[in-house]
Write a protein that holds these residues in place. Structure first.
Motif, mmCIF file in Angstrom:
data_model
loop_
_atom_site.group_PDB
_atom_site.id
_atom_site.type_symbol
_atom_site.label_atom_id
_atom_site.label_comp_id
_atom_site.label_asym_id
_atom_site.label_seq_id
_atom_site.Cartn_x
_atom_site.Cartn_y
_atom_site.Cartn_z
ATOM 1 N N LEU A 252 32.409 58.416 48.364
ATOM 2 C CA LEU A 252 33.781 57.917 48.205
ATOM 3 C C LEU A 252 34.480 58.539 46.990
ATOM 4 O O LEU A 252 35.651 58.927 47.077
ATOM 5 C CB LEU A 252 33.757 56.388 48.068
ATOM 6 N N TYR A 253 33.751 58.619 45.877
ATOM 7 C CA TYR A 253 34.344 59.109 44.626
ATOM 8 C C TYR A 253 33.361 60.063 43.949
ATOM 9 O O TYR A 253 32.676 59.681 42.987
ATOM 10 C CB TYR A 253 34.670 57.935 43.698
ATOM 11 N N ILE A 332 32.318 48.088 46.627
ATOM 12 C CA ILE A 332 33.222 49.232 46.774
ATOM 13 C C ILE A 332 33.119 49.837 48.174
ATOM 14 O O ILE A 332 34.128 50.190 48.801
ATOM 15 C CB ILE A 332 32.925 50.293 45.698
ATOM 16 N N TRP A 333 31.877 49.953 48.687
ATOM 17 C CA TRP A 333 31.682 50.449 50.056
ATOM 18 C C TRP A 333 32.377 49.527 51.064
ATOM 19 O O TRP A 333 33.033 49.995 51.988
ATOM 20 C CB TRP A 333 30.199 50.534 50.347
ATOM 21 N N LEU A 335 34.982 47.612 50.584
ATOM 22 C CA LEU A 335 36.433 47.604 50.450
ATOM 23 C C LEU A 335 37.081 48.956 50.722
ATOM 24 O O LEU A 335 38.200 49.010 51.246
ATOM 25 C CB LEU A 335 36.826 47.142 49.039
ATOM 26 N N ALA A 336 36.395 50.046 50.377
ATOM 27 C CA ALA A 336 37.056 51.356 50.371
ATOM 28 C C ALA A 336 36.591 52.317 51.448
ATOM 29 O O ALA A 336 37.122 53.428 51.546
ATOM 30 C CB ALA A 336 36.857 52.015 48.997
ATOM 31 N N VAL A 337 35.598 51.950 52.273
ATOM 32 C CA VAL A 337 35.079 52.882 53.267
ATOM 33 C C VAL A 337 36.151 53.186 54.321
ATOM 34 O O VAL A 337 36.928 52.287 54.704
ATOM 35 C CB VAL A 337 33.811 52.298 53.919
ATOM 36 N N PRO A 338 36.268 54.426 54.788
ATOM 37 C CA PRO A 338 37.244 54.769 55.825
ATOM 38 C C PRO A 338 37.009 53.988 57.116
ATOM 39 O O PRO A 338 35.887 53.581 57.413
ATOM 40 C CB PRO A 338 37.012 56.269 56.035
ATOM 41 N N ASP A 339 38.065 53.811 57.875
ATOM 42 C CA ASP A 339 37.988 53.000 59.093
ATOM 43 C C ASP A 339 37.019 53.566 60.126
ATOM 44 O O ASP A 339 36.361 52.806 60.841
ATOM 45 C CB ASP A 339 39.380 52.855 59.719
ATOM 46 N N ARG A 342 33.681 52.514 59.087
ATOM 47 C CA ARG A 342 33.574 51.056 59.175
ATOM 48 C C ARG A 342 33.258 50.615 60.608
ATOM 49 O O ARG A 342 32.557 49.619 60.830
ATOM 50 C CB ARG A 342 34.876 50.403 58.711
#
Length: 397
Positions: A252-253, A332-333, A335-339, A342
């Protein structure tokens, strides 16, 4: 082999003795096969990692190629430096490792091909075969002599195994797992093979390390197979959870992950320099700092203690910090993972693996120290880890 130091545990009259070589010794076919598998497995793991690097290069993925190559060469450099330091401490022993490291030009060969652990394994294999041959000839003095040399080489390789495990296998899993998410569909088979080989290699390093250290000690009750399995699983599960947590954040980052890992390593290195400075490289300040820095890299995944002392409070601080980090990575995974991820089958397992193996690993650690840790008198809650210091293997309990 020089007698290891006796470690005094948490209570004045409670101490844990180092492992002793059994009176009735023998080298089995299984022992020899284990050394051969270790040597072959090392080259298979290295070959699969190189294969992934070559694939990245051929596809012009030069950033991925550079990181993969760095995680191959950097651990090799550390292992070679540590192995040469071991050689300097033990000049009198004639062995393949010592003879090769006398030749400076061969050190480059050792570095590039990650041969430092292999040389130790080869020495141990040769001594194991010689001990077995002496046993068939009923030459018990030679049998015992070569058996001790085999244990010594195994003990010398213990520290190399730790660095190989946590500076090569674990980081390689982090890198290839994060790239597996990022390069969806590309190089999938090659990445999975590299991840699996590193995962198996990590488990093998931990298992071999635990047994080698215990059997190399001469005055401690030998660890049972149940204890060995529990200790190996404990470190393996904690490391697996750390690998997964760092991998998801690296996906993610990536730059933030590099910064966070660098800060973690610097803090751990400072901790080591201030409170747990190892005597292993005390002959040189720069070498001492470099050794602490390498251990700081290991501390990304698990905690080992390089000096004698109690570990209860250190464990409490370290494992609490890492557990909070793992929870943060899982959040964080979430909340921020791409759809698209997901909605995929990997989303939930990845979320689970950031926390659950860690909790199970800590539970196994508690069970191990409560019931299976070799002890005399009252139980201890300390961890065992060994470092070669001035020709000895010192076990910290």
């Amino acid at each position: 082999m020089p007698k290891a130091m006796r470690e005094i545990l948490q209570n004045g009259n409670s101490y844990d003795e180092t492992d002793r070589m059994p009176d009735n010794i023998t080298i089995t076919h299984f022992d020899i096969i284990m050394y051969v598998v270790a040597i072959v497995g090392h080259f298979v793991d290295l070959g699969l990692d190189i294969n992934v690097a070559v694939r990245y290069s051929m596809a012009q993925k030069m950033v991925e190629f550079g990181w993969t190559l760095a995680f191959i060469l950097l651990p090799a450099f550390v292992n070679t430096a540590v192995s040469i330091r071991m050689y300097a401490q033990d000049k009198q022993q004639v062995s393949i490792t010592n003879e090769v490291t006398k030749r400076h030009w061969l050190r480059i060969f050792i570095l590039v091909l990650q041969m430092a652990p292999i040389l130790r394994f080869t020495d141990a294999l040769i001594y194991a075969i010689k001990s077995r041959q002496a046993e068939t000839k009923r030459d018990h003095a030679s049998q015992r002599h070569y058996y001790k040399l085999m244990l010594k080489e195994d003990a010398d390789a213990a520290l190399l195994r730790i660095f190989e495990c946590f500076l090569e296998a674990a980081p390689q899993q982090v890198l290839q797992t994060s790239l597996l998410f990022a390069l969806r569909g590309q190089f999938r088979v090659h990445q999975i093979l590299s991840i699996c080989s590193s995962l198996i290699g990590m488990g093998w390093c931990l298992a071999a390390y635990q047994r080698a250290v215990r059997f190399a000690q001469q005055d401690k009750e030998n660890m049972s197979w149940t204890g060995t399995v529990l200790q190996t699983l404990w470190h393996f599960l904690v490391t697996l959870s750390r690998v997964m947590s760092i991998s998801v954040i690296a996906y993610l980052y990536p730059y933030g992950t590099i910064l966070a890992c660098a800060i973690h390593i610097i803090i751990m290195t400072t901790w080591l320099q201030l409170f747990d400075r190892s005597p292993f490289c005390a002959h040189n300040k720069m070498a001492e700092l470099s050794f602490s820095l390498a251990l700081g890299g290991v501390y990304l995944f698990t905690y080992i203690l390089p000096i004698e002392g109690r570990t209860r409070y250190r464990y409490a601080i370290y494992y609490t910090i890492c557990f909070l980090q793992n929870i943060a990575c899982g959040v964080i995974w979430f909340l921020a993972v791409p759809d698209d991820i997901r909605s995929s089958v990997v989303y939930l397992p990845v979320l689970i693996f950031t926390v659950v193996p860690y909790i199970v690993g800590i539970c196994l650690m508690v069970v191990y120290y409560s019931f299976f840790h070799p002890k005399r008198g009252k139980s201890s809650s300390d961890m065992s880890v060994s470092f070669k210091v001035n020709g000895q293997i010192s076990e910290i309990s």
